[in-house]
Scaffold this motif. Structure first.
Motif, PDB file in Angstrom:
ATOM      1  N   LEU A 192       1.754  -2.684  -1.103  1.00  0.00           N
ATOM      2  CA  LEU A 192       2.658  -3.118  -0.143  1.00  0.00           C
ATOM      3  C   LEU A 192       2.271  -4.662   0.165  1.00  0.00           C
ATOM      4  CD1 LEU A 192       5.000  -2.278   1.618  1.00  0.00           C
ATOM      5  CD2 LEU A 192       3.553  -1.915   3.442  1.00  0.00           C
ATOM      6  N   LEU A 193       3.417  -5.428   0.046  1.00  0.00           N
ATOM      7  CA  LEU A 193       3.240  -6.939   0.187  1.00  0.00           C
ATOM      8  C   LEU A 193       3.795  -7.418   1.624  1.00  0.00           C
ATOM      9  CD1 LEU A 193       2.575  -6.911  -2.891  1.00  0.00           C
ATOM     10  CD2 LEU A 193       4.066  -9.204  -2.847  1.00  0.00           C
ATOM     11  N   LEU A 235      -4.367   5.266  10.968  1.00  0.00           N
ATOM     12  CA  LEU A 235      -3.532   5.822  10.084  1.00  0.00           C
ATOM     13  C   LEU A 235      -4.508   6.634   9.255  1.00  0.00           C
ATOM     14  CD1 LEU A 235      -0.733   3.428   9.139  1.00  0.00           C
ATOM     15  CD2 LEU A 235      -0.566   5.171  10.819  1.00  0.00           C
ATOM     16  N   ARG A 236      -4.084   7.758   8.719  1.00  0.00           N
ATOM     17  CA  ARG A 236      -4.653   8.704   7.579  1.00  0.00           C
ATOM     18  C   ARG A 236      -4.709   7.645   6.177  1.00  0.00           C
ATOM     19  NH1 ARG A 236      -3.218  14.651   6.674  1.00  0.00           N
ATOM     20  NH2 ARG A 236      -3.890  14.916   8.985  1.00  0.00           N
ATOM     21  N   VAL A 255       3.796   2.527   5.390  1.00  0.00           N
ATOM     22  CA  VAL A 255       2.510   2.171   5.430  1.00  0.00           C
ATOM     23  C   VAL A 255       1.509   3.040   5.329  1.00  0.00           C
ATOM     24  CG1 VAL A 255       0.828   0.989   7.127  1.00  0.00           C
ATOM     25  CG2 VAL A 255       3.269   0.394   7.363  1.00  0.00           C
ATOM     26  N   GLU A 256       1.510   4.395   5.566  1.00  0.00           N
ATOM     27  CA  GLU A 256       0.691   5.522   5.360  1.00  0.00           C
ATOM     28  C   GLU A 256       0.575   5.863   3.937  1.00  0.00           C
ATOM     29  OE1 GLU A 256       0.505   8.794   8.868  1.00  0.00           O
ATOM     30  OE2 GLU A 256       2.230   8.575   7.618  1.00  0.00           O
ATOM     31  N   ASP A 303       6.966  -7.973  11.563  1.00  0.00           N
ATOM     32  CA  ASP A 303       7.513  -7.089  10.563  1.00  0.00           C
ATOM     33  C   ASP A 303       6.567  -6.022  10.518  1.00  0.00           C
ATOM     34  OD1 ASP A 303       9.484  -8.800   9.865  1.00  0.00           O
ATOM     35  OD2 ASP A 303       8.679  -9.382   8.036  1.00  0.00           O
ATOM     36  N   LEU A 304       5.400  -6.089  10.401  1.00  0.00           N
ATOM     37  CA  LEU A 304       4.506  -4.980  10.325  1.00  0.00           C
ATOM     38  C   LEU A 304       5.060  -3.851  11.432  1.00  0.00           C
ATOM     39  CD1 LEU A 304       1.860  -3.564   9.212  1.00  0.00           C
ATOM     40  CD2 LEU A 304       0.694  -4.570  10.900  1.00  0.00           C
ATOM     41  N   GLN A 305       5.232  -4.195  12.624  1.00  0.00           N
ATOM     42  CA  GLN A 305       5.540  -3.182  13.602  1.00  0.00           C
ATOM     43  C   GLN A 305       7.012  -2.640  13.167  1.00  0.00           C
ATOM     44  OE1 GLN A 305       4.111  -6.107  14.300  1.00  0.00           O
ATOM     45  NE2 GLN A 305       2.195  -5.615  15.276  1.00  0.00           N
ATOM     46  N   ALA A 306       7.791  -3.308  12.527  1.00  0.00           N
ATOM     47  CA  ALA A 306       9.114  -2.891  12.238  1.00  0.00           C
ATOM     48  C   ALA A 306       9.116  -1.809  10.934  1.00  0.00           C
ATOM     49  CB  ALA A 306       9.979  -4.055  11.831  1.00  0.00           C
ATOM     50  N   MET A 307       7.954  -1.913  10.134  1.00  0.00           N
ATOM     51  CA  MET A 307       8.180  -1.188   9.096  1.00  0.00           C
ATOM     52  C   MET A 307       7.985   0.351   9.502  1.00  0.00           C
ATOM     53  SD  MET A 307       5.351  -2.789   6.361  1.00  0.00           S
ATOM     54  CE  MET A 307       5.477  -4.368   5.957  1.00  0.00           C
ATOM     55  N   LYS A 308       8.484   1.275   8.907  1.00  0.00           N
ATOM     56  CA  LYS A 308       8.339   2.797   9.279  1.00  0.00           C
ATOM     57  C   LYS A 308       6.884   3.181   8.796  1.00  0.00           C
ATOM     58  CE  LYS A 308      12.587   3.228  10.352  1.00  0.00           C
ATOM     59  NZ  LYS A 308      12.978   3.407  11.650  1.00  0.00           N
TER      60      LYS A 308
END
Length: 336
Positions: A179-180, A229-230, A197-198, A188-193
């Motif tokens: 993931l770039l 996160l796991r 990210v997991e 943007d990081l908070q907006a990602m689902k």
């Protein structure tokens, strides 16, 4: 043992299989075009070709790459591809462009964005339209990947449309998912689902040369978020790497981290289990797609669809009742 369909190759397809195995780019492109076709005769032919090529596939490193628009996915892939070619690898890039919801068309401009890589004989770049397929990949991406492997490409890179709510399918068809992200990206990081990210195995902060301080801050934010996160694999903590794809900085380190990841999941048996699970999930995805197609082509369904659709639109029939009726018609061989 189940009775398998007849996979007998005719003379033309025997020659096509031989040309793909010999690494001929024209044969490779023709086979993928057959796979992407919606014509029933092309689909049957593509299935036969895939069955013949299957024993020669599965020997590549499969890498999925996603990221927000403008993060530099194409630049990163080109820098990585050129780096791998210098190390003796052959690289295939399957890039997916979004299709217009109105016209259905796609720009398919990835070759122009990877001008240096596309000029190399050791590389093969295939842009494909998403054609409404969810998950950031085209419906035929999995099959195209197998064909490229059979043609002798030992690194397959799948570039998704971009980050969104359903941009997770690429993780279900590759060995590793990258993931770039970029500096000064705001929220943007908070907006990602959370799901995407997991699923990431490696994080890359691209364009780190533009603002090193912001790159450090972004890398720190991602690292902090990962503690909640796991991990994607049992013995693997996803690294957060700072890279400048435009300058070629950090590409070698990324490749080393990818190799370390594959070694780790290989030792635990997770890689083999992952590929087996992916194959089974692929089968069910094709079954669901085929059932939807048969549903729409069913004579009884097609006959009743206009009236029931109009009744749902004007509120005289509930969507639930209409759906049940259409599904009943699909199973009724006598018609309405």
């Amino acid at each position: 043992m189940p009775v398998l369909p007849n996979f007998q190759l005719n003379r033309e397809d025997q020659a096509l299989v031989g040309a793909v195995l010999a690494g001929q780019r024209r044969a490779l492109a023709k086979t993928i075009t057959l796979i992407e076709s919606t014509r029933s005769d092309h689909r049957q032919r593509a299935g036969t070709l895939l069955h013949a090529l299957l024993p020669n596939s599965g020997n590549s490193i499969r890498l999925g790459i996603s990221g927000t628009p403008g993060v530099g996915k194409s630049t990163f892939i080109e820098a990585l591809g050129l780096h791998l070619i210098e190390q003796g690898h052959r690289v295939a890039v399957l890039a997916v462009d979004p299709s217009s919801s109105r016209s259905g068309g796609s720009i398919l401009g990835d070759k122009t964005r990877m001008e240096l890589l596309s000029a190399r004989d050791e590389a093969f770049i295939r842009p494909s339209p998403s054609s409404g397929s969810l998950g950031g990949v085209a419906a035929s991406t999995r099959e195209a990947m197998l064909v490229c492997e059979a043609a002798g490409f030992d690194v397959i890179i799948v570039e998704t449309v971009g980050v969104g709510q359903s941009e997770t399918a690429v993780a279900g068809m590759t060995d590793a998912f990258c993931l770039l992200q970029q500096p000064n990206a705001g929220d943007d990081l908070q907006a990602m689902k959370k799901g995407i990210v997991e699923l990431a195995d490696i994080f890359v902060v691209n364009k780190a040369d533009l603002d090193p301080v912001a790159a450090d801050l972004t890398a720190g934010q991602i690292t902090g978020a990962l503690t909640l996160l796991r991990p994607s694999a049992a013995r693997w903590q996803p690294p957060v790497l700072k890279v400048s794809a435009a300058l070629g900085e950090g590409i070698g380190n990324f490749w080393q981290q990818l190799g370390l990841f594959r070694q780790t999941v290989g030792e635990t048996g997770e890689l083999v289990a992952k590929r087996r699970h992916q194959s089974l999930s692929w089968m069910w995805a094709l079954i669901e797609s085929g059932l939807q197609e048969r549903f729409r082509e069913n004579p009884g369904v097609r006959a009743a669809m206009p009236d029931l659709s109009a009744a749902v639109e004007n509120g005289s029939v509930s969507p639930t009742l209409a759906a049940h009726r259409l599904l009943e018609l699909m199973g009724d061989t006598t018609g309405i």
